[in-house]
Design a protein around this motif. Structure first.
Motif, PDB file in Angstrom:
ATOM      1  N   VAL A   7       6.278 -41.209  55.590  1.00  0.00           N
ATOM      2  CA  VAL A   7       7.631 -40.663  55.495  1.00  0.00           C
ATOM      3  C   VAL A   7       7.574 -39.162  55.236  1.00  0.00           C
ATOM      4  CG1 VAL A   7       9.801 -40.761  54.219  1.00  0.00           C
ATOM      5  CG2 VAL A   7       8.481 -42.850  54.596  1.00  0.00           C
ATOM      6  N   ASP A   8       8.357 -38.410  56.015  1.00  0.00           N
ATOM      7  CA  ASP A   8       8.488 -36.971  55.804  1.00  0.00           C
ATOM      8  C   ASP A   8       9.968 -36.642  55.734  1.00  0.00           C
ATOM      9  OD1 ASP A   8       8.470 -34.241  55.715  1.00  0.00           O
ATOM     10  OD2 ASP A   8       7.268 -33.946  57.532  1.00  0.00           O
ATOM     11  N   MET A   9      10.504 -36.668  54.515  1.00  0.00           N
ATOM     12  CA  MET A   9      11.934 -36.464  54.324  1.00  0.00           C
ATOM     13  C   MET A   9      12.366 -35.026  54.606  1.00  0.00           C
ATOM     14  SD  MET A   9      13.256 -39.414  53.526  1.00  0.00           S
ATOM     15  CE  MET A   9      14.812 -39.074  52.670  1.00  0.00           C
ATOM     16  N   SER A  10      11.404 -34.129  54.812  1.00  0.00           N
ATOM     17  CA  SER A  10      11.767 -32.747  55.125  1.00  0.00           C
ATOM     18  C   SER A  10      12.189 -32.586  56.578  1.00  0.00           C
ATOM     19  CB  SER A  10      10.588 -31.812  54.839  1.00  0.00           C
ATOM     20  OG  SER A  10       9.520 -32.020  55.754  1.00  0.00           O
ATOM     21  N   GLN A  11      11.859 -33.572  57.415  1.00  0.00           N
ATOM     22  CA  GLN A  11      12.263 -33.533  58.810  1.00  0.00           C
ATOM     23  C   GLN A  11      13.634 -34.185  58.967  1.00  0.00           C
ATOM     24  OE1 GLN A  11       8.960 -35.410  60.950  1.00  0.00           O
ATOM     25  NE2 GLN A  11       8.235 -33.383  61.530  1.00  0.00           N
ATOM     26  N   THR A  12      14.557 -33.458  59.557  1.00  0.00           N
ATOM     27  CA  THR A  12      15.927 -33.949  59.732  1.00  0.00           C
ATOM     28  C   THR A  12      16.282 -33.958  61.213  1.00  0.00           C
ATOM     29  OG1 THR A  12      16.586 -33.077  57.572  1.00  0.00           O
ATOM     30  CG2 THR A  12      18.355 -33.652  59.101  1.00  0.00           C
ATOM     31  N   LYS A 135       2.769 -51.928  67.114  1.00  0.00           N
ATOM     32  CA  LYS A 135       2.351 -52.683  65.933  1.00  0.00           C
ATOM     33  C   LYS A 135       2.973 -52.060  64.683  1.00  0.00           C
ATOM     34  CE  LYS A 135      -2.265 -53.932  67.713  1.00  0.00           C
ATOM     35  NZ  LYS A 135      -2.148 -53.298  69.042  1.00  0.00           N
ATOM     36  N   ASP A 136       2.971 -52.812  63.602  1.00  0.00           N
ATOM     37  CA  ASP A 136       3.448 -52.295  62.322  1.00  0.00           C
ATOM     38  C   ASP A 136       2.647 -51.052  61.942  1.00  0.00           C
ATOM     39  OD1 ASP A 136       5.067 -52.615  59.871  1.00  0.00           O
ATOM     40  OD2 ASP A 136       3.117 -52.930  58.913  1.00  0.00           O
ATOM     41  N   GLY A 137       3.351 -49.951  61.675  1.00  0.00           N
ATOM     42  CA  GLY A 137       2.699 -48.716  61.270  1.00  0.00           C
ATOM     43  C   GLY A 137       2.336 -47.786  62.405  1.00  0.00           C
ATOM     44  N   ASP A 138       2.523 -48.210  63.661  1.00  0.00           N
ATOM     45  CA  ASP A 138       2.249 -47.326  64.790  1.00  0.00           C
ATOM     46  C   ASP A 138       3.176 -46.111  64.761  1.00  0.00           C
ATOM     47  OD1 ASP A 138       0.205 -48.787  65.848  1.00  0.00           O
ATOM     48  OD2 ASP A 138       1.310 -49.544  67.584  1.00  0.00           O
ATOM     49  N   THR A 139       2.712 -45.008  65.296  1.00  0.00           N
ATOM     50  CA  THR A 139       3.528 -43.803  65.357  1.00  0.00           C
ATOM     51  C   THR A 139       3.640 -43.316  66.795  1.00  0.00           C
ATOM     52  OG1 THR A 139       1.629 -42.333  64.992  1.00  0.00           O
ATOM     53  CG2 THR A 139       2.831 -43.095  63.043  1.00  0.00           C
ATOM     54  N   LEU A 140       4.685 -42.575  67.057  1.00  0.00           N
ATOM     55  CA  LEU A 140       4.868 -41.896  68.335  1.00  0.00           C
ATOM     56  C   LEU A 140       5.579 -40.575  68.060  1.00  0.00           C
ATOM     57  CD1 LEU A 140       8.118 -42.465  69.089  1.00  0.00           C
ATOM     58  CD2 LEU A 140       7.187 -44.710  69.640  1.00  0.00           C
ATOM     59  N   LYS A 141       5.506 -39.680  69.038  1.00  0.00           N
ATOM     60  CA  LYS A 141       6.055 -38.339  68.850  1.00  0.00           C
ATOM     61  C   LYS A 141       7.329 -38.148  69.673  1.00  0.00           C
ATOM     62  CE  LYS A 141       3.918 -35.287  67.045  1.00  0.00           C
ATOM     63  NZ  LYS A 141       3.847 -34.745  65.658  1.00  0.00           N
ATOM     64  N   ILE A 142       8.317 -37.532  69.039  1.00  0.00           N
ATOM     65  CA  ILE A 142       9.528 -37.067  69.714  1.00  0.00           C
ATOM     66  C   ILE A 142       9.531 -35.558  69.530  1.00  0.00           C
ATOM     67  CG2 ILE A 142      12.035 -37.245  69.879  1.00  0.00           C
ATOM     68  CD1 ILE A 142      11.776 -39.911  68.293  1.00  0.00           C
ATOM     69  N   GLY A 143       8.954 -34.837  70.470  1.00  0.00           N
ATOM     70  CA  GLY A 143       8.730 -33.418  70.250  1.00  0.00           C
ATOM     71  C   GLY A 143       7.767 -33.228  69.092  1.00  0.00           C
ATOM     72  N   GLU A 144       8.214 -32.488  68.061  1.00  0.00           N
ATOM     73  CA  GLU A 144       7.390 -32.283  66.873  1.00  0.00           C
ATOM     74  C   GLU A 144       7.650 -33.341  65.802  1.00  0.00           C
ATOM     75  OE1 GLU A 144       4.956 -29.990  66.742  1.00  0.00           O
ATOM     76  OE2 GLU A 144       5.532 -29.759  68.847  1.00  0.00           O
ATOM     77  N   LEU A 145       8.642 -34.184  66.020  1.00  0.00           N
ATOM     78  CA  LEU A 145       8.954 -35.240  65.057  1.00  0.00           C
ATOM     79  C   LEU A 145       7.995 -36.405  65.211  1.00  0.00           C
ATOM     80  CD1 LEU A 145      12.852 -35.492  65.392  1.00  0.00           C
ATOM     81  CD2 LEU A 145      11.587 -34.412  63.518  1.00  0.00           C
ATOM     82  N   GLU A 146       7.616 -36.993  64.083  1.00  0.00           N
ATOM     83  CA  GLU A 146       6.822 -38.209  64.127  1.00  0.00           C
ATOM     84  C   GLU A 146       7.725 -39.401  63.805  1.00  0.00           C
ATOM     85  OE1 GLU A 146       2.401 -38.892  63.273  1.00  0.00           O
ATOM     86  OE2 GLU A 146       3.358 -39.216  61.333  1.00  0.00           O
ATOM     87  N   CYS A 147       7.665 -40.393  64.670  1.00  0.00           N
ATOM     88  CA  CYS A 147       8.420 -41.633  64.477  1.00  0.00           C
ATOM     89  C   CYS A 147       7.423 -42.730  64.156  1.00  0.00           C
ATOM     90  CB  CYS A 147       9.193 -41.981  65.746  1.00  0.00           C
ATOM     91  SG  CYS A 147       9.923 -43.638  65.758  1.00  0.00           S
ATOM     92  N   PHE A 148       7.671 -43.493  63.082  1.00  0.00           N
ATOM     93  CA  PHE A 148       6.800 -44.629  62.827  1.00  0.00           C
ATOM     94  C   PHE A 148       7.582 -45.928  62.911  1.00  0.00           C
ATOM     95  CE2 PHE A 148       8.056 -43.664  58.401  1.00  0.00           C
ATOM     96  CZ  PHE A 148       8.363 -44.921  57.916  1.00  0.00           C
ATOM     97  N   ALA A 149       6.871 -46.949  63.335  1.00  0.00           N
ATOM     98  CA  ALA A 149       7.464 -48.260  63.562  1.00  0.00           C
ATOM     99  C   ALA A 149       7.107 -49.198  62.426  1.00  0.00           C
ATOM    100  CB  ALA A 149       6.971 -48.830  64.889  1.00  0.00           C
ATOM    101  N   MET A 150       8.100 -49.851  61.874  1.00  0.00           N
ATOM    102  CA  MET A 150       7.916 -50.816  60.804  1.00  0.00           C
ATOM    103  C   MET A 150       8.305 -52.198  61.325  1.00  0.00           C
ATOM    104  SD  MET A 150      10.014 -51.045  57.173  1.00  0.00           S
ATOM    105  CE  MET A 150       9.708 -49.322  56.774  1.00  0.00           C
TER     106      MET A 150
END
Length: 296
Positions: A7-12, A135-150
């Motif tokens: 989690v990176d709460m600084s990214q909005t 899978k649980d915990g996988d990540t992907l990028k939306i530009g510079e944003l990181e999206c993780f899947a739960m």
């Protein structure tokens, strides 16, 4: 319960919502503020069920917005195989590009409903209709944003919740605090599992923004789709204020036994387990959806 997700709460991220009145569904365009990259969460394809007619007004509205803003579509994210609306993902993909992603347990859903709809061996049950299985915990990028899947099963086996910075998209795992939670009686659903998944979401930071896939305006209030983890923990009518797992399971199972099937469950499952594509046409070029009698 604690979480181990990045989690990176600084990214909005910038979040634009589109409400589909026919199915009570909210589609989201999630944009990286540092670039033109975006993702779509839970798109909608329109159907006039009685007339057997497909149309794309909802998807076209989202497409027009992305084009007008000059955005680049990176991902089309599906929180699960919806039983109450048809996905517009492949239609949007053909217009704008991007990759379609869903939880890896789509294979379980495909196996179950491939049998229900008597799809035969030509229907692939390996998730290959989608561009990426998460899978649980996988990540992907939306530009510079990181999206993780739960992985948040319970409503369905393949349900995923997506977190992008300080925004989390819950699918049907949670509703607004006065809406509670989604049913858990579909094949592969389970109330106890749903409770555990909700606790994973509620372990995120208190000020995490939560975005719902559906809202039904309970008690006549206006449609809403954004809340916070803190508000859900305190006020959610099904799981908030310290309600126990045993209390939730008892309520959920009794409540689900009284619910009718969603109006669009028959077409939705057949289309959505194919990543939003219609079943293949017959030798005359005609496309059909099946109605299993006493089969669901």
């Amino acid at each position: 319960m604690t979480h181990s997700y990045p989690v990176d709460m600084s990214q909005t991220p910038d979040v634009k919502a589109f409400f589909d009145e026919a199915t009570w569904t909210i589609t989201y365009v999630v944009k990286d503020p540092a670039s033109n990259s975006c993702a779509i969460v839970d798109s909608v394809m329109d159907i006039d069920y009685a007339a057997g007619r497909i149309s794309y007004e909802s998807a076209d509205e989202v497409i027009a917005y992305i084009e007008s803003e000059g955005l680049t579509l990176e991902w089309l994210l599906e929180t699960h195989v919806h039983a109450d609306h048809l996905s517009g993902a492949p239609y949007i993909q053909r217009k704008l590009g991007g990759k379609i992603a869903i939880g890896e347990n789509i294979t379980i859903v495909q196996d179950v409903f491939g049998k229900v709809f008597n799809e035969g061996t030509e229907f692939q049950r390996d998730g290959s209709q989608f561009d990426r299985l998460l899978k649980d915990g996988d990540t992907l990028k939306i530009g510079e944003l990181e999206c993780f899947a739960m992985h948040t099963p319970g409503h369905t086996p393949a349900c995923m919740t997506f977190t992008v910075g300080n925004a989390t998209f819950t699918g049907d795992t949670l509703f607004m605090p006065d809406g509670g939670s989604a049913r858990a009686d579909f094949p592969g659903g389970d109330a106890a599992t749903l409770f555990d998944s909700i606790q994973k979401v509620l372990a995120l930071p208190e000020d995490m923004r939560l975005f719902m896939c559906h809202d039904y305006g309970p008690n006549g209030r206006d449609i809403e789709w954004e809340t916070t983890v803190g508000a859900e923990k305190e006020h959610n009518i099904h799981v908030g204020a310290g309600k126990t797992k045993e209390e939730f399971v008892k309520f959920r199972e009794e409540r689900d036994a009284q619910l009718d099937m969603p109006r669009l469950i028959i077409p939705s499952l057949q289309v959505n387990m194919r990543a939003g594509e219609l079943p293949p046409a017959d030798k005359d070029g005609k496309t059909f959806l099946k109605v299993p009698v006493n089969g669901l």
